[in-house]
Design a protein around this motif. Sequence first.
Motif, PDB file in Angstrom:
ATOM      1  N   UNK A  75     -17.936  24.112  17.505  1.00  0.00           N
ATOM      2  CA  UNK A  75     -18.401  24.219  18.775  1.00  0.00           C
ATOM      3  C   UNK A  75     -19.115  25.445  19.240  1.00  0.00           C
ATOM      4  N   UNK A  76     -18.969  26.579  18.500  1.00  0.00           N
ATOM      5  CA  UNK A  76     -19.643  27.567  18.767  1.00  0.00           C
ATOM      6  C   UNK A  76     -20.880  27.626  18.286  1.00  0.00           C
ATOM      7  N   UNK A 140     -21.833  26.005   7.782  1.00  0.00           N
ATOM      8  CA  UNK A 140     -22.096  25.315   9.145  1.00  0.00           C
ATOM      9  C   UNK A 140     -22.519  26.345  10.335  1.00  0.00           C
ATOM     10  N   UNK A 141     -22.055  27.616   9.996  1.00  0.00           N
ATOM     11  CA  UNK A 141     -22.343  28.626  11.127  1.00  0.00           C
ATOM     12  C   UNK A 141     -23.633  28.760  10.940  1.00  0.00           C
ATOM     13  N   UNK A 142     -24.280  29.197   9.887  1.00  0.00           N
ATOM     14  CA  UNK A 142     -25.673  29.602   9.757  1.00  0.00           C
ATOM     15  C   UNK A 142     -26.859  28.331   9.940  1.00  0.00           C
ATOM     16  N   UNK A 146     -26.442  28.591  17.158  1.00  0.00           N
ATOM     17  CA  UNK A 146     -26.294  30.036  17.466  1.00  0.00           C
ATOM     18  C   UNK A 146     -25.163  30.509  16.751  1.00  0.00           C
ATOM     19  N   UNK A 147     -25.300  31.675  16.610  1.00  0.00           N
ATOM     20  CA  UNK A 147     -24.246  32.604  15.801  1.00  0.00           C
ATOM     21  C   UNK A 147     -23.483  33.491  17.048  1.00  0.00           C
ATOM     22  N   UNK A 148     -22.525  33.094  17.699  1.00  0.00           N
ATOM     23  CA  UNK A 148     -22.007  33.765  18.755  1.00  0.00           C
ATOM     24  C   UNK A 148     -21.023  34.837  18.239  1.00  0.00           C
ATOM     25  N   UNK A 149     -20.737  36.141  18.848  1.00  0.00           N
ATOM     26  CA  UNK A 149     -19.923  37.059  18.683  1.00  0.00           C
ATOM     27  C   UNK A 149     -18.467  36.613  18.086  1.00  0.00           C
ATOM     28  N   UNK A 203     -10.407  35.180  21.688  1.00  0.00           N
ATOM     29  CA  UNK A 203     -11.430  35.301  22.552  1.00  0.00           C
ATOM     30  C   UNK A 203     -12.148  33.854  23.092  1.00  0.00           C
ATOM     31  N   UNK A 204     -12.031  32.959  21.927  1.00  0.00           N
ATOM     32  CA  UNK A 204     -12.429  31.526  22.063  1.00  0.00           C
ATOM     33  C   UNK A 204     -11.599  30.879  23.191  1.00  0.00           C
TER      34      UNK A 204
END
Lengths: 453, 143
Positions: A75-76, A140-142, A146-149, A203-204
Amino acid sequence: MKYKSQKVAYWFFALSMLLIVLQITYGFIMGFAHMGFDGLHNIIPFNAARATHNNLLVVWLLSGFMGAAYYIIPEEAQQELVSVKLAYVQLITLALVGVTAVIGFHFNWWEGRKFLEIPRELDFLVVINVITFLGIILATLFKGKKQSTTAMVLTMGLVFAALLYLPGMIWFDNQGMDSFFRWWVVHLWVEGVWELIMGGILAFLLIKLTGVDREVIEKWLYVIVGLTFLSGILGTGHHYYYIGAPEYWLIIGGIFSALEPLAFLGMALFAIHMYRKGGRNHPNKTALFWTLGSAIVSFVGAGLLGLAHTLPQVNMYTHGTLVTAMHGHLAFWGAYGMIVFAMISYALPQLTGRKLYNTVTGLYGFWLSLIGMVGMTTAFGVAGVAQVYLERRIGLDFMVAQQEIEVHFLVLVLCATIFATGITMFIIDFVRYGQPNDEALIGEDEVNSLENA
Amino acid sequence: MLSKKQAKAFFLGGTVLFSAIFLALSVETVTSSMPEKTNDSQITEAVVRGKEIWDSNNCMGCHTILGEGAYYAPELTRVYSRKGESYIKTVLMAKEPWAPRGRKMVAYALSEEEANDAVAFFKWINEMDLNGFPPEPDPALSK
């Protein structure tokens, strides 16, 4: 849910639920043994029950964190998981390693090192499993848009948690050294990098549940995890007071342990402030309860009750007594158990498409488990303080003191029953939600309109 | 007002700084102070075998040593001076569960050699400088 691959998270959460039931069962075996009812001694001696209880805790929390990551990262990053099949393989192998370890404990197959009892052969399988998990998450993240905080902090916590497992695999002939590096794993996990994981999940959830601007939430997330490391890294010193390490750890550990509650206070104030500031009236109040509850209870359990016995002058007497169990129970439950439950409460309606918000069982599940755990903590605290006085101050023989405090374990078992009832209600809701399905897939606009409803 | 960039710098800077201090102190501890305070040079083969017995039977799953363990059975850091060699050997070699005041211990039925190794381990632990732990009880309170 927005991405089909997020469904994997459900099965990690289901494994968590299964393992927590087993963990509680072994907790009861230990509680009764403390009261003198050790009828299972021949098949489940106390050390087997203890190793099982502790390791199931670690595995169900890790399974919950992994489920949270499999839900949050797509999702992020706005990207499907790179390999769903591999994620299922990772789930099954995690379960198999966990089950093998637990069975092994009952046949004297273990390393007698608190929290790290899993035998060396299985340690290597754990490492392979975690590398697989991190490979999926990082790829997945990279690969994502986007790579959110939030995603980065969560991932950083998971990567560091994996790296810190390694010092625990080094063999030392010296018991003091063994202990020194064992705390690199255990302390730097629970009072260090796991807080990054908790902070990332928190935070999420706050972004989703309160509607406060992401930039504001993520800015304060940095401050809180900064405070965590500022106090927590050198706070490791409170484990080094009396294991053969030099005296400077008494000063360093004392000062930085006293600062440790600040990070948890920051976490609690952050969550409460964001909730009050938020304009969004999210319908999932159960998830909100667990989220705010986790931030507040972790401050009390990990922060305040930790401080209660980490000053060297106090710890000289409480070290190695039930006072530690008092702190441990509320700390683990508040900081990590409740955040996993918060994540599950938030994710289940999204994964299954069934909006069973705010059910009576869900509400009672929250309150009964919380009241039960506070009661258990109190019982451990009273028993621990009495043990310190009778054994360490007066000098009574260990077992004489133990018999004096047996009655507190009756209170403990009664409170554990309330806790277990709460957990049962949570699991009833979990089952009622049913399995995830593709009909629950929705677009960004629909997510926003639902969350703003 | 604090910006997100400043908050990130606080997190990364603090983490690097305190990790560096922690690592420096750890190096000093494990290379210099700890070997001296724990009499590392006196760790014999028998002590190592004793530690293996301690670990492989998960004694820490009931007892505590150096104050670490499970609080179900006695603290054993000073057991060598408190109970003596023959008592320790009797308990470890017992074929029936040792059960002081009813709380059962697993009957490990160790051999004489294994029991000697365990005793060597406890004797080595007994001599460690632990910054005053375990504390001496106050005789005035027991009157």
